[in-house]
Design a protein around this motif. Structure first.
Motif, mmCIF file in Angstrom:
data_model
loop_
_atom_site.group_PDB
_atom_site.id
_atom_site.type_symbol
_atom_site.label_atom_id
_atom_site.label_comp_id
_atom_site.label_asym_id
_atom_site.label_seq_id
_atom_site.Cartn_x
_atom_site.Cartn_y
_atom_site.Cartn_z
ATOM 1 N N SER A 135 20.039 90.911 36.205
ATOM 2 C CA SER A 135 20.140 92.206 36.864
ATOM 3 C C SER A 135 18.863 93.038 36.731
ATOM 4 N N GLN A 136 17.851 92.554 36.001
ATOM 5 C CA GLN A 136 16.608 93.332 35.906
ATOM 6 C C GLN A 136 15.573 92.927 36.958
ATOM 7 N N LEU A 137 15.852 91.881 37.746
ATOM 8 C CA LEU A 137 14.876 91.413 38.739
ATOM 9 C C LEU A 137 14.774 92.427 39.871
ATOM 10 N N PHE A 174 18.214 90.556 27.741
ATOM 11 C CA PHE A 174 19.499 91.238 27.677
ATOM 12 C C PHE A 174 20.621 90.340 28.177
ATOM 13 N N GLN A 175 21.849 90.791 27.954
ATOM 14 C CA GLN A 175 22.995 90.104 28.538
ATOM 15 C C GLN A 175 22.881 90.157 30.054
ATOM 16 N N PHE A 176 23.165 89.072 30.728
ATOM 17 C CA PHE A 176 23.019 89.005 32.181
ATOM 18 C C PHE A 176 21.684 89.597 32.638
ATOM 19 N N PRO A 177 20.575 89.038 32.139
ATOM 20 C CA PRO A 177 19.257 89.627 32.405
ATOM 21 C C PRO A 177 18.868 89.538 33.881
ATOM 22 N N GLY A 227 28.216 82.885 30.688
ATOM 23 C CA GLY A 227 28.518 82.588 32.093
ATOM 24 C C GLY A 227 27.832 81.345 32.651
ATOM 25 N N LEU A 228 26.945 80.710 31.872
ATOM 26 C CA LEU A 228 26.287 79.494 32.376
ATOM 27 C C LEU A 228 27.180 78.276 32.110
ATOM 28 N N ASP A 229 26.983 77.203 32.882
ATOM 29 C CA ASP A 229 27.759 76.003 32.592
ATOM 30 C C ASP A 229 27.163 75.305 31.360
ATOM 31 N N PRO A 230 27.931 74.422 30.727
ATOM 32 C CA PRO A 230 27.524 73.868 29.421
ATOM 33 C C PRO A 230 26.151 73.198 29.447
ATOM 34 N N VAL A 231 25.824 72.528 30.548
ATOM 35 C CA VAL A 231 24.533 71.843 30.601
ATOM 36 C C VAL A 231 23.398 72.857 30.641
ATOM 37 N N ARG A 241 23.557 75.824 29.564
ATOM 38 C CA ARG A 241 23.570 76.521 28.283
ATOM 39 C C ARG A 241 22.721 75.767 27.258
ATOM 40 N N PHE A 292 16.099 87.111 44.847
ATOM 41 C CA PHE A 292 17.461 87.364 45.310
ATOM 42 C C PHE A 292 18.024 86.223 46.157
ATOM 43 N N GLY A 321 22.230 81.098 38.043
ATOM 44 C CA GLY A 321 21.601 80.396 36.930
ATOM 45 C C GLY A 321 20.084 80.397 37.040
#
Lengths: 265, 284, 277
Positions: free
Chosen positions: B96-98, B91-94, B175-179, B181, B144, B149
């Motif tokens: 948050s499922q941890l 999911f987007q921003f996964p 939201g990740l930096d290019p590297v 990503r 946590f 990242g």
């Protein structure tokens, strides 16, 4: 979760929408109070007509109000059946063991049912036509006298309005986390009680974590915008009491007088 | 597994005054073992579409075929595990499922729900943590305590650990930096080359051009176009209606075309672009 | 050039962490410049923004904002000079409606209501959101929410605006509207803009780029000089600008000038080469 009608605001415009929320808030509670004065067909019928009239001038589809009954259906059914079969009577129509069916019982059951309808319809009318922030403004305004005893009215009101503001966000977050865990093989509502309780752990922990992170971000954002402790603030939002609000109060007074005349003593 | 949507319509809050259309008569085939990108504006129905593939949402009408599994409005919530095991979803921003207290347990959570033995799940966790570019030393940490990242990578490992045949990605690199990503995108491309089906929702047209073989354009709850990225990015009707934006290489080519260059087909990747520039500078 | 912010020898370590997020960092920010702060996730960019605004307290060194040291006593005055637009549009929307949210900062300063009404309208007009005045945040797109956040910041008339990855959660459309807005504000008002980002294309608009790594300043120069770093920008978690990537792949066969060329310059050079042939 999104199916709950009671407690939801529906954008729209009509005289009911334009009434001062403080007035609406007080009138709703007042009305719920006088519902208990009704005690015969005429008085219940009169109140029902009044509520239906209010729904009519609110320009909101009656369907919304009927939907509003749904979450309370079991409670309503239980109470009505209780009255229907357990009202003691001198001349029952039917009697079996502890069950008694009588015209009295039927009448009281009908009254109870109408009472539920009245209360739920009028509260739904309040929440459908009043934004959560207006409700929290009204509460602040009504609680204002408590400032004398050092009750932090402004802070509580801000807290309430922020809490209300974050309800939809948290509902979205919950749906998202539930979806993510279902995709990872969690079955909600399967297995025994322990199994079911356990299946909520993967929801609750992430939900706590994201609530805290939202709260932290929000606190930082508020502080960066100069929020101290709620004192020394001015207020952007003002409520204005107008002629139609006095009219609404007069209408309520008339309703009460008529009700007192047609109820039986 | 081939995924086929047959006249799928999904309405939110059906039969209520607040009804809205999430999908409108969608028919679509997503091919087995391909890398398919799904693009469209925010709110166009992309997420609604993919949530039907693992039956998180059910159609209001129509049918979805996932391999030999059929999902219809009547599909009930029992016995969905085999389907969901085969269709992994990031999911987007996964992150948050941890929720578990160690990274290892969190990665093992999915596989064990799907009936994998503890030993196998553990083995899978050890494999996946390395695959997502974190070392085994992370397994005993609390998720946590990790950076955003790193949490993202753990969440992705947790989805991959069930060894799904089809992997759905909803903007996995937001939201990740290019590297970071690029590392994540390369990981998914590798998985596809190993025989997985990848379905990627994205707003990044360069990613579409660089990684996808097929492309689906969703607009206003409908499928607007399906095909190879190169063909779709050259379809002028989609561009004029502002439904689609172009990869950077295509935009660069368009600017060159205003000089004395000509591109009968717009290049969509940087290597196509530079090859074509060299050819035209030297050639004519 | 006059400094509006000067940071000297500042260190900050998060309570749960061993390594400092900001490590003995010194940096001067000039009045009315547009400064980009770039670096990998976790390089200390957002921590630096919080330190400047006094939202967290540094362990060593001093920070001076517009002539005042950031400390307990000056903190509220300093905060009134700085407006921050944060990353997540949903986590900074305080008000129940657009206008309430814009008014929040003004309410905190105790501005009388009739003045507030004017300021709110003016701020909403600046970000072109006046038609959404009474809408609730749920009905807005991410880009619109960020524009409201910018209006909320503008309403209190700060001299410094910090954009803390404000566009990173937006879709391309939303990102474009927000960036266009900042560009326009920059032209119309005298403001210092500090933009924290990891999108290299966003830095093109700025006058100076500061690169952070592990809480330290590792590069500090104008964009052209930073882009000249080329491939090695990836060491800082950044992408090489697109025109450099194109130039790099062309250089084996085409004779292009050394150093960074922006897209326009590159196109011009390619065109020259092709007309010579």
């Amino acid at each position: 979760m999104n199916k709950l009608i009671l407690g939801r605001y529906l954008p729209g415009d009509s005289i009911i929408y334009r009434l001062d929320p403080r007035g609406k808030f007080l009138i709703t509670f007042y009305f719920i109070g006088i519902v208990f004065l009704a005690n015969n067909v005429a008085s219940y019928g009169f109140l029902l007509l009044f509520v239906l009239f209010a729904v009519y001038i609110s320009k909101i589809n009656l369907g919304f109000f009927i939907k509003g009954l749904r979450p309370m259906l079991w409670l309503i059914l239980f109470t009505v059946l209780l009255q229907l079969f357990f009202t003691p009577s001198e001349n029952p129509l039917w009697h079996w063991g502890i069950f008694t069916l009588s015209t009295d019982g039927m009448r009281i059951a009908a009254y109870i049912f109408i009472r539920f309808v009245l209360i739920i319809f009028i509260s739904t009318l309040l929440t459908l036509t009043t934004t959560p922030i207006e409700i929290s403004d009204s509460i602040e305004s009504i609680l204002k006298p408590l400032k004398v005893i050092k009750f932090p009215v402004t802070q509580v009101a801000l807290m309430l309005s922020i809490a209300l503001r974050f309800v939809p966000l948290l509902i979205d977050e919950t749906t998202k986390i539930m979806d993510a865990q279902r995709a990872r093989g969690v079955d909600f509502g399967e297995g025994g009680i322990m199994q079911r309780i356990k299946s909520f752990v993967p929801i609750l922990i992430p939900l706590f974590v994201s609530s805290f992170s939202i709260a932290y971000d929000l606190a930082i954002a508020m502080e960066s915008r100069g929020y101290k402790d709620g004192e020394g603030r001015s207020k952007y939002r003002v409520l204005s009491w107008s002629k139609r609000d006095y009219m609404a109060l007069v209408v309520m007074l008339l309703i009460t007088i008529i009700l007192l005349f047609i109820r039986s003593y | 597994m081939e995924i086929i949507f047959k006249n799928v319509t999904h309405s939110y809050e059906a039969n209520s005054p607040l009804e809205g259309l999430g999908l409108d008569d969608v028919s679509l085939t997503i091919h087995d073992k391909k890398f398919t990108a799904i693009v469209g504006k925010t709110g166009s129905g992309k997420s609604t579409l993919v949530r039907h593939i693992n039956a998180l949402l059910k159609p209001t009408s129509g049918t979805i075929l996932v391999g030999d599994r059929e999902i219809t409005p009547e599909t009930n919530n029992k016995n969905l595990k085999p389907l969901r095991k085969n269709v992994g979803m990031v999911f987007q921003f996964p992150e948050s499922q941890l929720f578990e207290d160690t990274v290892e347990k969190d990665i093992m959570f999915g596989p064990m729900n799907f009936g994998m033995s503890e030993a196998d799940a553990k083995k899978s966790a050890h494999k996946m943590i390395e695959l997502v570019g974190l070392g085994k030393e992370y397994l005993d940490k609390s998720p946590f305590d990790l950076s955003g990242g790193q949490m993202r990578r753990v969440a992705i490992a947790g989805v991959l650990a069930s060894e799904p045949e089809t992997i759905i990605l909803d903007e996995p690199t937001a939201g990740l930096d290019p590297v970071g990503r690029k590392e994540i995108m390369d990981l998914f491309k590798n998985l596809q080359e190993q025989g997985r089906t990848i379905i990627l929702i994205t707003h990044n047209m360069d990613d579409v051009a660089n990684y996808a073989e097929e492309m689906v354009v969703i607009h206003d709850a409908k499928v607007k176009a399906v095909g190879k990225p190169k063909d779709i990015f050259n379809d002028r009707s989609l561009l004029t209606d502002d439904i689609l934006t172009l990869p950077r290489s295509a935009v660069f080519a368009q600017r060159l075309a205003k000089k004395n260059f000509s591109f009968p087909q717009l290049p969509i990747t940087i290597s196509e672009l530079t090859t074509e520039i060299k050819r035209q500078v030297h050639g004519d | 050039m006059e400094n509006i912010i000067s940071i000297k020898d500042v260190t900050y370590t998060y309570p749960e962490s061993k390594k400092p997020a900001i490590n003995r960092l010194s940096l001067d920010i000039y009045r009315n410049e547009w400064l980009s702060i770039v670096g990998k996730n976790g390089s200390g960019k957002s921590t630096l923004a919080k330190l400047i605004d006094g939202l967290i307290e540094s362990e060593t060194g001093t920070i001076i904002v517009d002539g005042q040291e950031v400390n307990e006593k000056n903190i509220w005055e300093i905060r009134s000079k700085i407006g921050i637009v944060f990353q997540n549009p949903d986590h900074q929307f305080v008000g129940a409606t657009v206008e309430d949210d814009v008014a929040f900062g003004l309410e905190n300063q105790g501005i009388p209501r009739d003045e507030m009404v004017k300021e709110v309208d003016a701020a909403l007009k600046m970000v072109d959101m006046q038609d959404y005045k009474t809408r609730d945040p749920q009905s807005l797109s991410g880009g619109q929410k960020q524009r409201v956040a910018i209006a909320g910041v503008l309403a209190t008339k700060p001299s410094i605006i910090i954009m803390d990855e404000s566009t990173s959660m937006l879709d391309p459309n939303g990102r474009k509207t927000v960036l266009d807005l900042v560009k326009q504000l920059r032209e119309e008002q005298n403001m210092t803009i500090i933009s924290i980002t990891h999108d290299i294309e966003e830095t093109e608009l700025s006058e100076r780029i500061v690169v952070l790594r592990d809480g330290e300043v590792v590069q500090k120069a104008d964009p052209k000089a930073i882009y000249d770093i080329g491939r090695k920008l990836t060491n800082y978690g950044l992408e090489e600008p697109f025109s450099s990537q194109v130039a790099y792949l062309l250089k084996d066969e085409l004779k292009l000038p050394e150093g960074y060329l922006n897209e326009e310059e590159l196109i011009e050079n390619i065109w020259k080469l092709s007309s010579k042939m």
